[in-house]
Design a protein around this motif. Structure first.
Motif, PDB file in Angstrom:
ATOM      1  N   SER A  96     -96.866 -78.698 -28.675  1.00 17.64           N
ATOM      2  CA  SER A  96     -97.262 -79.552 -27.556  1.00 17.64           C
ATOM      3  C   SER A  96     -96.311 -80.724 -27.380  1.00 17.64           C
ATOM      4  CB  SER A  96     -98.676 -80.082 -27.764  1.00 17.64           C
ATOM      5  OG  SER A  96     -99.604 -79.048 -27.657  1.00 17.64           O
ATOM      6  N   SER A  97     -95.843 -81.298 -28.483  1.00 11.03           N
ATOM      7  CA  SER A  97     -94.940 -82.440 -28.338  1.00 11.03           C
ATOM      8  C   SER A  97     -93.614 -81.993 -27.720  1.00 11.03           C
ATOM      9  CB  SER A  97     -94.719 -83.120 -29.686  1.00 11.03           C
ATOM     10  OG  SER A  97     -94.122 -82.216 -30.584  1.00 11.03           O
ATOM     11  N   ALA A 142     -90.292 -82.209 -22.803  1.00  8.65           N
ATOM     12  CA  ALA A 142     -89.558 -81.579 -21.706  1.00  8.65           C
ATOM     13  C   ALA A 142     -90.112 -82.029 -20.371  1.00  8.65           C
ATOM     14  CB  ALA A 142     -89.640 -80.061 -21.841  1.00  8.65           C
ATOM     15  N   PHE A 143     -91.417 -82.015 -20.225  1.00  8.13           N
ATOM     16  CA  PHE A 143     -92.015 -82.378 -18.944  1.00  8.13           C
ATOM     17  C   PHE A 143     -91.825 -83.849 -18.633  1.00  8.13           C
ATOM     18  CE2 PHE A 143     -93.600 -78.605 -17.336  1.00  8.13           C
ATOM     19  CZ  PHE A 143     -94.303 -77.875 -18.286  1.00  8.13           C
ATOM     20  N   LEU A 195     -97.964 -71.831 -29.968  1.00  6.25           N
ATOM     21  CA  LEU A 195     -97.405 -71.459 -28.671  1.00  6.25           C
ATOM     22  C   LEU A 195     -97.890 -72.387 -27.581  1.00  6.25           C
ATOM     23  CD1 LEU A 195     -97.608 -67.584 -28.963  1.00  6.25           C
ATOM     24  CD2 LEU A 195     -95.697 -69.108 -29.445  1.00  6.25           C
ATOM     25  N   GLY A 196     -97.949 -73.637 -27.861  1.00  6.25           N
ATOM     26  CA  GLY A 196     -98.290 -74.606 -26.827  1.00  6.25           C
ATOM     27  C   GLY A 196     -99.782 -74.762 -26.622  1.00  6.25           C
ATOM     28  N   GLY A 197    -100.136 -75.841 -25.938  1.00  7.18           N
ATOM     29  CA  GLY A 197    -101.539 -76.076 -25.641  1.00  7.18           C
ATOM     30  C   GLY A 197    -101.600 -77.059 -24.486  1.00  7.18           C
ATOM     31  N   LEU A 231     -89.466 -75.734 -24.219  1.00  7.23           N
ATOM     32  CA  LEU A 231     -90.634 -75.092 -23.623  1.00  7.23           C
ATOM     33  C   LEU A 231     -90.845 -73.663 -24.074  1.00  7.23           C
ATOM     34  CD1 LEU A 231     -90.394 -76.466 -20.003  1.00  7.23           C
ATOM     35  CD2 LEU A 231     -92.269 -76.800 -21.595  1.00  7.23           C
ATOM     36  N   ALA A 232     -89.892 -73.154 -24.857  1.00  5.66           N
ATOM     37  CA  ALA A 232     -89.997 -71.734 -25.239  1.00  5.66           C
ATOM     38  C   ALA A 232     -91.360 -71.360 -25.819  1.00  5.66           C
ATOM     39  CB  ALA A 232     -88.876 -71.379 -26.206  1.00  5.66           C
ATOM     40  N   PRO A 233     -91.866 -72.103 -26.829  1.00  2.00           N
ATOM     41  CA  PRO A 233     -93.173 -71.696 -27.368  1.00  2.00           C
ATOM     42  C   PRO A 233     -94.269 -71.712 -26.308  1.00  2.00           C
ATOM     43  CG  PRO A 233     -92.168 -73.397 -28.734  1.00  2.00           C
ATOM     44  CD  PRO A 233     -91.349 -73.298 -27.507  1.00  2.00           C
TER      45      PRO A 233
END
Lengths: 302, 427, 303
Positions: free
Chosen positions: A107-108, A113-114, A174-176, C26-28
């Motif tokens: 998430s970090s 990136a955003f 894988l992100g959240g 952002l890959a993951p």
């Protein structure tokens, strides 16, 4: 508006004699309500504790508002023996830690990136991410299960990911949406000058991320860590669906076994519930500040 | 001998010793006696694990190359785990199967057909109770498991409560009228506060086995047509059986309403009921509860004697990695040696005719009642669509007949009859 | 990096390399979106058009699953119960939380303790909470019936009673969820500048007037936020229903949509059917959320 109140607003310092009583009365009522409310909130927990210390006979015989005759700690021992709670606790801790680490990392990275980088599809991608925040994850339970069934797993008895711990933590890496959203808000408040200064020094985004943003984001990271830990610890449906072997089960599933297997054994059941709550209570008492901050952080920016 | 040759000699000795296990392993593999481990999963009282382990250990003694890992779960969890395992592609090698649920599982193709093993070993299926074997045989002659034990429904009673109320113990002369009469005498408000403290009879209502199917049969009705394509619950006799149970709860008020004990469990076990109509599997639990236990046959109904018999079988997972070892274990479970150990648990009836006719009847107080009841027991219905059928039926019965007397049994059955028949016809 | 004429902007350069870095970071997340969240939404739709038990190959059945859902009493009950749960728990929870926040919005001694008390249920697992409340609601020995009995109210069966079962679960859920909403409202309240209140007072507004014209409007963003959180959360209700119904399964009075998905997909081997139900859930939540967001302009005041 009548004369009296108009006069009152013009000269606020002049207090009519009735006011002090009214104010104290109102204050008392508020206090009383708050305390009553607090008791109502804590009541079930106190009741849980009281029941866990009674004997089974006491639970059924004596009037329920009575206190236990003595502290029957053997209920806890019986509860601990009835089901392999040490295994359950170990599994829950393991999964909670893995999930927390995964969320912090992925998430970090995405938030960074955003918040700081420019790239095509930034807007739409963020939109999609936000949209997933709104989808109840139960909607994708079936495809996720099928995915994990297809993936090969060298160490599993079935050859796939079902009945292993992997489906319960790999996803966190894988992100959240929640974590990304929370951290992005936070990153946006970090002054650009810091990043620009680093860039002038020749730092690439990874170094900026690691040396500038992450250290400053400690409070937000702490909050995300705590929330992820809590959600993983309290998750029921995922271990229920993916795990078969008792040795792999978590505290939540183990606790739910109490209601199927130990019908009527309320003292042991309450002991089990209390013990399973303790880690989260301890965590909360220590990190109360972060819990509160996390909620307000996400709430204020709407 | 110089030091170097001595060292060389020592080295050779070490190499030789180290080679020994490797050679042995090769030999063992070559002989096909490699150690295998199979997983055996059952439902039951998890406290029984020790007893089940004893059976497993005995098998290991007779078959040293096979180790059996046994797990015991409660009923709900057992099926949850099994479903997850099957969906995920990993199920125990041998697992317990409930008679009525067998058709649904077998039709999904997750069970191994043991017919080839039966033929190869010339295994005599007639040495096992017929009702048991039948439940695991398919129409095309496949044999997908062997029965492991049987369960019947009987009438338990609390001798102390009977003595206190001055009522004679139940015996085989009892009929419905006598049951009601005795239950009235045993339903008491001990402290005079207007609520019943002791109930005459306790029974569950959420599964036909305990005990409304027996009532239906005792009244001359039946549940499923022999071809399994329609239900016979619409007959007057069948409805009469269900109505009798509703009356026991709501008219005679000798049986507690289900909600009262839904949270707390078995009223009889807790000493709040004088009689219980329930299964043979309860004996260990009731004995552990310290009740002066009596066991009697179910009272007969207008059409005669009836009770329910339900086999539990051992089946093999279709994709088991050790089918041969699994078959050996399944066979062992049905053998007189293992059956006698199961008998010692007092929790169910053996399926081995030899044991049933021999040591079983005398093995404990009340075993004779169980053994005798097999003569007039009806097999618990077992058919494709069982789960859905019972879900629809029980939902209606629980909501409108047993939990609350909103409808008569006749009206409730009429409400679901068409749906049930459509379901069965479509299987 | 050369400095050329403004028109000749290079495609490669800081902007492009930044984009490459972005994809690294952002890959993951992208992998997760494709495999686990956004991608599977489409997969759910695809699977819902089949009949699949995972043991044999999937069979295409078109919209038959959805037709069956409409005729499935259990699904309709699940929908009804879930909607009831949402419609009662969300407003009730918000109103209570707002009241509490208003009361707590002052520096009182022991505020930290009170805050702990209110927030404790939030951090504790729903399973444990369900066990405790099962005991509180127990018909014979439960404390609720005993307390009510002191006032002459006859003992209710609560969880087993078709009428009271869902309301009982709602009370339990509201109790558990209060803490979060109170915190959010408190933050929102504390963000309202004093001047607004002063101005209102000068205009002659009394307590109620100040509440209506200052507090409430300024709180609308917080109300909006808690509202959407509660709304989405309420459609996911599963844990309480699963635990309270054990041993056994939820009755028609307590079954919910997520339980229906769980039961059909993971106990009855009907993946296609469960996916169809999932898709219906998704559509409902998406629709409600869209409507909710649209309504923002009508009643939410920012700044």
């Amino acid at each position: 508006m009548d004369q009296a109140s108009a006069l009152a607003t013009l000269a606020p310092r002049r207090r009519p004699r009735r006011r002090p009583w009214a104010r104290i009365g109102r204050r008392t009522i508020v206090y009383a309500l708050l305390i009553a409310g607090g008791l109502l909130m804590m009541g079930p927990f106190l009741w849980m504790m009281a029941t866990s210390l009674k004997t089974r006979a006491e639970v059924f015989g004596s009037p329920p508002l009575s206190l236990p005759s003595g502290a029957h700690w053997e209920n806890y021992a019986r509860m601990w023996d009835a089901l392999p709670f040490s295994t359950f606790f170990f599994n829950s801790v393991k999964l909670a830690l893995l999930n927390t680490a995964g969320q912090l990392v992925s998430s970090s990275m995405a938030a960074f990136a955003f918040a700081t980088l420019q790239f095509r599809f930034k807007g739409p991608l963020f939109g999609i991410l936000l949209a997933t925040l709104i989808i109840p994850f139960q909607v994708v339970l079936v495809p996720n299960f099928i995915l994990y069934r297809i993936l090969p797993h060298p160490l599993s008895s079935s050859g796939n990911w079902i009945n292993t711990h992997e489906p319960l933590w790999v996803g966190a890496w894988l992100g959240g949406a929640f974590g990304t959203f929370l951290l992005r808000q936070f990153f946006l408040t970090i002054p650009r000058e810091l990043a620009d200064a680093a860039r002038v020094d020749g730092a690439n985004p990874l170094r900026i991320f690691w040396h500038v943003y992450l250290p400053l984001a400690r409070p937000a990271l702490a909050t995300l860590a705590i929330f992820t830990f809590m959600w993983t610890w309290n998750d029921l449906i995922d271990p229920l669906i993916y795990l078969r072997d008792t040795e792999l089960q978590t505290v939540t599933v183990g606790l739910s076994l109490f209601k199927g297997q130990f019908v009527g054994k309320w003292p042991e059941m309450m002991a089990g519930a209390l013990v399973s709550l303790l880690p989260m209570i301890v965590l909360f008492v220590i990190a109360q500040k972060h819990f509160v901050r996390g909620i307000t952080l996400s709430g204020l920016k709407g | 001998m110089t030091r170097s040759t001595a060292r060389l000699g020592a080295l050779r000795r070490v190499a030789g010793i180290a080679a020994l296990p490797v050679i042995l392993a090769f030999v063992a593999a070559g002989c096909g006696q490699a150690a295998t481990t199979i997983e055996y999963s059952i439902w039951g009282d998890p406290a029984e694990l020790a007893s089940q382990q004893a059976i497993v250990d005995a098998f290991h003694e007779a078959n040293p190359s096979i180790t059996v890992k046994v797990t015991v779960s409660d009923w709900d969890t057992y099926w949850d785990k099994l479903q997850t395992g099957l969906a995920g592609g990993a199920a125990p090698d041998v697992f317990a199967m409930d008679g009525p649920l067998f058709p649904d599982f077998q039709s999904r193709g997750v069970l191994l057909d043991l017919k080839s093993y039966v033929d190869k070993d010339k295994y005599d299926l007639t040495q096992l109770a017929d009702q048991g074997v039948k439940d695991f045989t398919t129409a095309d002659g496949g044999q997908y498991g062997l029965p492991r034990d049987l369960n019947v429904i009987v009438l338990y009673y609390n001798k102390a409560m009977f003595d206190e109320a001055g009522v004679a113990y139940p015996d085989d002369t009892w009929d419905w009228a006598k049951l009601v009469e005795a239950a009235h005498k045993l339903t008491l408000d001990k402290d005079g506060d207007g609520t019943t403290d002791q109930w005459g009879l306790y029974t569950e209502t959420t599964d036909m086995e305990n005990y409304w199917s027996s009532l239906v049969w005792q009244n001359g009705g039946d549940i499923i047509a022999p071809d399994g394509k329609s239900t016979l619950l619409g007959s007057e006799e069948a409805v009469g059986g269900l109505q009798f149970l509703q009356d026991l709860i709501w008219k005679e008020k000798v049986v507690p309403e289900p909600a009262l004990f839904a949270e707390t469990g078995d009223a009889f076990e807790q000493g709040q009921a004088a009689m219980e109509a329930n299964g043979s599997w309860l004996v260990p639990t009731l004995e552990a509860a310290g009740i002066e236990l009596g066991i009697a046959p179910l009272p007969q109904g207008p059409a005669g004697r009836a009770t329910s018999v339900n086999p539990t079988g051992a089946v093999v997972y279709k994709d088991s990695k050790n089918p041969d070892a699994a078959w050996l274990f399944v066979k062992y479970l049905a053998s007189p040696a293992a059956q006698e150990k199961l008998m010692a648990l007092k929790a169910s009836l053996p399926v081995s005719k030899e044991v049933l006719a021999g040591p079983y009847a005398a093995s404990f107080d009340g075993a004779q009642v169980f053994a005798d009841s097999l003569a007039y027991a009806h097999l618990k219905p077992s058919f494709l669509g069982y789960n859905e059928f019972t879900a629809i039926l029980q939902e209606e019965l629980d909501t409108n007949v047993f939990n609350e007397p909103k409808k008569t049994a006749r009206d409730a059955i009429d409400t679901v009859l068409a749906e049930l028949n459509a379901l069965l016809a479509g299987q | 990096m050369t400095v050329g004429p403004a028109r000749a902007r290079r495609r490669t350069g800081p902007l492009a390399s930044e984009a490459r870095w972005a994809w690294f970071f952002l890959a993951p997340t992208i992998l997760g979106l494709v495999l686990l969240s956004a991608g599977p939404i489409l997969a759910t739709l695809a699977i819902s058009l089949t009949s699949w038990d995972l043991l044999q190959a999937p069979r295409l059945v078109g919209l038959q699953n959805f037709v069956d859902l409409l005729g499935d009493d259990r699904f309709l009950h699940a929908l009804r119960n879930t909607v009831f749960y949402t419609v009662t728990s969300v407003p009730l929870g918000l109103a209570l939380a707002l009241g509490l926040a208003l009361a707590l919005n002052r520096t009182i001694r022991g505020i930290a303790w009170i805050r702990t008390a209110y927030f404790l249920p939030v951090v504790t697992s729903t399973v444990a909470i369900s066990l405790v409340w099962a005991w509180i609601y127990s018909p014979e020995q439960g404390i609720l019936n005993q307390v009510l009995g002191l006032f002459g109210v006859p003992a209710q069966r609560w969880i087993s009673d078709p009428f009271w079962a869902m309301p009982a679960i709602v009370v339990m859920a509201v109790w558990q969820g209060l803490g979060t909403n109170v915190i959010i409202f408190l933050a929102g309240l504390q963000a309202i500048p004093e001047e607004y209140y002063d101005a209102a007072q000068v205009d002659g507004a009394g307590r109620w007037g100040r509440f209506r014209h200052v507090t409430l409007p300024m709180l609308t963003p917080s109300i909006f936020f808690t509202g959407i959180l509660s709304l989405i959360g309420s459609f996911q209700v599963f844990d309480q229903v699963y635990v309270l119904a054990r041993p056994g399964r939820p009755t028609e009075a307590t079954t919910t949509v997520v339980y229906f998905i769980y039961e059909n997909g993971f106990r009855n081997f009907k993946m296609g059917y469960a996916s169809a139900a999932s898709w219906v859930l998704f559509m409902i939540v998406a629709l409600l959320t869209a409507l909710y967001f649209r309504s923002q302009s009508r009643w939410v005041h920012y700044g």
